[in-house]
Design an enzyme around this catalytic site. Sequence first.
Site, PDB file in Angstrom:
ATOM      1  N   CYS A 135      37.058  52.058  41.534  1.00 61.04           N
ATOM      2  CA  CYS A 135      36.906  51.215  42.725  1.00 61.04           C
ATOM      3  C   CYS A 135      35.463  51.259  43.219  1.00 61.04           C
ATOM      4  O   CYS A 135      34.827  50.223  43.420  1.00 61.04           O
ATOM      5  CB  CYS A 135      37.869  51.656  43.814  1.00 61.04           C
ATOM      6  SG  CYS A 135      37.711  50.696  45.336  1.00 61.04           S
ATOM      7  N   GLU A 206      41.587  47.172  38.770  1.00 64.35           N
ATOM      8  CA  GLU A 206      40.499  46.520  39.497  1.00 64.35           C
ATOM      9  C   GLU A 206      40.344  45.070  39.030  1.00 64.35           C
ATOM     10  O   GLU A 206      40.188  44.157  39.837  1.00 64.35           O
ATOM     11  CB  GLU A 206      39.184  47.273  39.290  1.00 64.35           C
ATOM     12  CG  GLU A 206      39.032  48.509  40.141  1.00 64.35           C
ATOM     13  CD  GLU A 206      38.875  48.179  41.614  1.00 64.35           C
ATOM     14  OE1 GLU A 206      38.049  47.302  41.966  1.00 64.35           O
ATOM     15  OE2 GLU A 206      39.581  48.787  42.431  1.00 64.35           O
TER      16      GLU A 206
END
Length: 223
Positions: A135, A206
């Site tokens: 992230c 992601e």
Amino acid sequence: MSFTEALEPAAESLWDAIVDHPMVTQLGEGTLDEAPFRYWVRQDYVYLVEYSRVFALGASKAPDLGRLGTFAELLESTVNTEMALHREYAADFGISEAELEATRPSPTTRAYTDFLVRTAALGTFGDLVAALLPCMWGFNETAERLAARGRPDHEGYAAWVEMYAGEEFTELTEWCLDLMDDVAADASEETRERYHDLFVLSGRYEYRFWDAAWREEEWEVAV
């Protein structure tokens, strides 16, 4: 070679795919329709709530006082500062605080956050760091690549790029990379392979998080 250096081939594949996704490409160009981005903003708010739980678990599992303190600071900053800024940012796109609070997680958001919280709760401190890293690293790398292409004319999208390519977020990313290297330094080969697999799975989520926003993903069965 450090552990994060060994991760770079996998990371590059993930970042290339994210930056080449039309959602991200158009965001960087300033041409992205606001509807999918508003979807992304709402889902990211839901994500931040669960992300905060990961920081809380990181503090509880930290092997020393210094790392405990850093995760506690990240938890406090996310809950009391970043989420407030997110609400202000959402308002710029016409999304009220009530709308943010009423947002239900998409299938991808649910899967991604469940994976993160489960890993943080049931795994080791190293597992948590490996799952957390994509992230921070991914957003920083994506924003830096977009910034290198030139500032988008759309002020909201330019603010996103500047935030995640900025000095403060870059320092946070470097901290997480260093933490990953420290945790993996004395790990067995089997453990390092597990960290690698967790990193890749989180990085794939992601990508799917961007893709879900692009498609404005909803549950197939309405009830």
